[in-house]
Design a protein around this motif. Structure first.
Motif, PDB file in Angstrom:
ATOM      1  N   LEU A 119      -0.153  -0.342   5.669  1.00 12.24           N
ATOM      2  CA  LEU A 119      -1.139  -0.047   4.621  1.00 12.24           C
ATOM      3  C   LEU A 119      -0.444   0.092   3.272  1.00 12.24           C
ATOM      4  N   THR A 120      -1.091  -0.414   2.248  1.00 13.26           N
ATOM      5  CA  THR A 120      -0.477  -0.364   0.914  1.00 13.26           C
ATOM      6  C   THR A 120      -0.438   1.053   0.356  1.00 13.26           C
ATOM      7  N   SER A 121      -1.051   1.994   1.036  1.00 13.49           N
ATOM      8  CA  SER A 121      -0.963   3.400   0.615  1.00 13.49           C
ATOM      9  C   SER A 121       0.301   4.075   1.164  1.00 13.49           C
ATOM     10  N   MET A 122       1.086   3.334   1.967  1.00 19.02           N
ATOM     11  CA  MET A 122       2.249   3.969   2.608  1.00 19.02           C
ATOM     12  C   MET A 122       3.566   3.496   2.018  1.00 19.02           C
ATOM     13  N   ASN A 123       4.516   4.418   1.955  1.00 17.03           N
ATOM     14  CA  ASN A 123       5.868   4.079   1.525  1.00 17.03           C
ATOM     15  C   ASN A 123       6.869   4.497   2.616  1.00 17.03           C
ATOM     16  N   ASP A 124       8.164   4.370   2.322  1.00 17.82           N
ATOM     17  CA  ASP A 124       9.190   4.666   3.338  1.00 17.82           C
ATOM     18  C   ASP A 124       9.077   6.097   3.854  1.00 17.82           C
ATOM     19  N   VAL A 125       8.773   7.033   2.948  1.00 19.48           N
ATOM     20  CA  VAL A 125       8.678   8.453   3.345  1.00 19.48           C
ATOM     21  C   VAL A 125       7.539   8.632   4.351  1.00 19.48           C
ATOM     22  N   ASN A 126       6.405   7.993   4.067  1.00 23.23           N
ATOM     23  CA  ASN A 126       5.252   8.114   4.973  1.00 23.23           C
ATOM     24  C   ASN A 126       5.563   7.510   6.346  1.00 23.23           C
ATOM     25  N   LEU A 127       6.319   6.403   6.358  1.00 24.61           N
ATOM     26  CA  LEU A 127       6.688   5.794   7.650  1.00 24.61           C
ATOM     27  C   LEU A 127       7.591   6.740   8.427  1.00 24.61           C
ATOM     28  N   ASN A 128       8.527   7.329   7.700  1.00 27.02           N
ATOM     29  CA  ASN A 128       9.457   8.266   8.324  1.00 27.02           C
ATOM     30  C   ASN A 128       8.716   9.448   8.936  1.00 27.02           C
ATOM     31  N   GLU A 129       7.667   9.905   8.266  1.00 27.53           N
ATOM     32  CA  GLU A 129       6.870  11.038   8.773  1.00 27.53           C
ATOM     33  C   GLU A 129       6.259  10.747  10.142  1.00 27.53           C
ATOM     34  N   ILE A 130       5.992   9.461  10.421  1.00 27.67           N
ATOM     35  CA  ILE A 130       5.392   9.137  11.723  1.00 27.67           C
ATOM     36  C   ILE A 130       6.433   8.545  12.685  1.00 27.67           C
ATOM     37  N   CYS A 157      -1.127  -7.442   3.192  1.00 23.94           N
ATOM     38  CA  CYS A 157       0.081  -6.741   2.755  1.00 23.94           C
ATOM     39  C   CYS A 157       0.024  -6.585   1.241  1.00 23.94           C
ATOM     40  N   SER A 158       1.003  -5.896   0.701  1.00 24.53           N
ATOM     41  CA  SER A 158       1.070  -5.779  -0.748  1.00 24.53           C
ATOM     42  C   SER A 158       1.687  -7.061  -1.314  1.00 24.53           C
ATOM     43  N   ALA A 159       1.158  -7.532  -2.438  1.00 25.79           N
ATOM     44  CA  ALA A 159       1.693  -8.776  -3.014  1.00 25.79           C
ATOM     45  C   ALA A 159       3.176  -8.642  -3.338  1.00 25.79           C
ATOM     46  N   GLY A 160       3.599  -7.429  -3.653  1.00 23.31           N
ATOM     47  CA  GLY A 160       5.012  -7.212  -3.965  1.00 23.31           C
ATOM     48  C   GLY A 160       5.925  -7.434  -2.769  1.00 23.31           C
ATOM     49  N   ASP A 161       5.349  -7.441  -1.568  1.00 27.63           N
ATOM     50  CA  ASP A 161       6.154  -7.645  -0.353  1.00 27.63           C
ATOM     51  C   ASP A 161       6.419  -9.119  -0.074  1.00 27.63           C
ATOM     52  N   LEU A 162       5.662  -9.998  -0.757  1.00 26.36           N
ATOM     53  CA  LEU A 162       5.652 -11.396  -0.321  1.00 26.36           C
ATOM     54  C   LEU A 162       6.992 -12.100  -0.438  1.00 26.36           C
ATOM     55  N   LYS A 163       7.731 -11.789  -1.519  1.00 24.36           N
ATOM     56  CA  LYS A 163       8.975 -12.551  -1.685  1.00 24.36           C
ATOM     57  C   LYS A 163       9.943 -12.327  -0.521  1.00 24.36           C
ATOM     58  N   ASN A 164       9.869 -11.154   0.093  1.00 24.42           N
ATOM     59  CA  ASN A 164      10.778 -10.860   1.213  1.00 24.42           C
ATOM     60  C   ASN A 164      10.363 -11.537   2.508  1.00 24.42           C
ATOM     61  N   ILE A 165       9.077 -11.855   2.636  1.00 29.28           N
ATOM     62  CA  ILE A 165       8.611 -12.301   3.954  1.00 29.28           C
ATOM     63  C   ILE A 165       8.181 -13.766   4.009  1.00 29.28           C
ATOM     64  N   LYS A 166       7.701 -14.288   2.867  1.00 24.84           N
ATOM     65  CA  LYS A 166       7.139 -15.652   2.892  1.00 24.84           C
ATOM     66  C   LYS A 166       8.102 -16.701   3.451  1.00 24.84           C
ATOM     67  N   PRO A 167       9.398 -16.638   3.114  1.00 20.64           N
ATOM     68  CA  PRO A 167      10.300 -17.685   3.615  1.00 20.64           C
ATOM     69  C   PRO A 167      10.343 -17.774   5.138  1.00 20.64           C
ATOM     70  N   TYR A 168       9.973 -16.721   5.823  1.00 21.82           N
ATOM     71  CA  TYR A 168      10.097 -16.699   7.290  1.00 21.82           C
ATOM     72  C   TYR A 168       8.789 -17.023   8.002  1.00 21.82           C
ATOM     73  N   LEU A 169       7.728 -17.249   7.228  1.00 22.61           N
ATOM     74  CA  LEU A 169       6.393 -17.364   7.832  1.00 22.61           C
ATOM     75  C   LEU A 169       5.822 -18.765   7.634  1.00 22.61           C
ATOM     76  N   GLN A 190      -2.945   4.292  -4.139  1.00 25.55           N
ATOM     77  CA  GLN A 190      -2.255   3.081  -3.738  1.00 25.55           C
ATOM     78  C   GLN A 190      -0.828   3.186  -4.264  1.00 25.55           C
ATOM     79  N   LYS A 191       0.149   3.231  -3.355  1.00 26.51           N
ATOM     80  CA  LYS A 191       1.526   3.468  -3.826  1.00 26.51           C
ATOM     81  C   LYS A 191       2.233   2.184  -4.213  1.00 26.51           C
ATOM     82  N   ARG A 192       1.688   1.039  -3.779  1.00 27.76           N
ATOM     83  CA  ARG A 192       2.348  -0.217  -4.111  1.00 27.76           C
ATOM     84  C   ARG A 192       1.314  -1.118  -4.794  1.00 27.76           C
TER      85      ARG A 192
END
Ligand code: C5P
Length: 231
Positions: A119-130, A157-169, A190-192
């Motif tokens: 979810l675009t409302s989550m960041n690394d800290v939120n993932l760590n919490e779960i 996903c968040s548009a900002g994530d795309l550059k990291n993932i598009k090449p593999y998809l 919305q954190k991202r």
């Protein structure tokens, strides 16, 4: 009528009359409508059918996440509603993704089936919490690869994530991106976030925009301005 809406307006309403009235301010040639948990819980299939009768394509954003058999049956039922796109949570695991695809494929309709990564409302800290000790970036790529492997059509996903993932998809993968803010706004849940034009530059296929349009004094103008930026 649009074959491929570039923008879905998130109808996060809890009142059916407000939702219907609001839709009259929008043009189905310019956008589709995203019906999420709040509005669907209030209005059920009837509200979806009402928007469809006005010419809007529907993204049914119920983010199914359950045991595989339940998700398969839910996806089948959603497909039969004639929605244009529906979604599940990639976190439900591979068996659930396979079941979701079967549910859609066994209907006569052919909606796009996509999966939410993180979810675009989550960041690394939120993932760590779960209890997830990977970064959001690592987790999104892992989930997106699972989604592609099981032949779903794309991801949320968040548009900002795309550059990291598009090449593999896959080249024809659909990228649906919420968290759009025409003006950078640090005071929101919305954190991202990203502007519409940057989302398109990053490779977003479909933008999901809620409050920048639904909370605007002039929704038709707000929509028009965003459409002009992404044209
Ligand atoms: O009002 P706003 O533009 O933030 O609305 C974004 C919409 O996109 C909401 O309906 C939210 O549920 C949805 N969404 C999201 N992040 C995801 C998936 C869906 O914000 N990863």
């Amino acid at each position: 009528m649009l074959n491929n809406p570039k923008l879905f307006v998130a109808f996060d309403f809890n009142d059916l009359n407000n939702a219907k009235e609001f839709s009259k301010k929008l043009d189905p040639q310019q956008c589709g409508i995203k019906v999420g948990k709040e509005l669907f819980t209030c209005g059920g299939p009837a509200i979806v059918e009402w928007f469809q009768s006005k010419g809007f394509k529907i993204f049914l954003d119920l983010k199914f996440h359950d045991i595989p058999n339940t998700v398969k049956r839910a996806c089948h039922a959603a497909s039969k509603l004639g929605v244009w796109m529906l979604n599940v949570h990639a976190m439900g695991g591979n068996e659930m993704l396979i079941a979701a695809k079967e549910g859609v494929d066994q209907s006569n309709e052919n909606p796009y089936l996509i999966a939410v990564t993180i979810l675009t409302s989550m960041n690394d800290v939120n993932l760590n919490e779960i209890g997830i000790n990977h970064s959001v970036d690592e987790e999104i790529l892992k989930l997106a690869l699972n989604v592609a492997t099981h032949n779903l059509d794309g991801i949320v996903c968040s548009a900002g994530d795309l550059k990291n993932i598009k090449p593999y998809l896959p080249k024809d993968f659909i990228y649906v991106t919420p968290g759009i803010r025409p003006i950078v706004d640090l005071n929101n849940d919305q954190k991202r976030t990203i502007t519409p034009e940057d989302a398109v530059k990053e490779g977003s296929s479909i933008l999901v925009v809620g409050r920048p349009i639904t909370a605007s004094q002039n929704p038709a103008l707000a929509l028009e301005e965003i459409i002009n930026k992404i044209r």
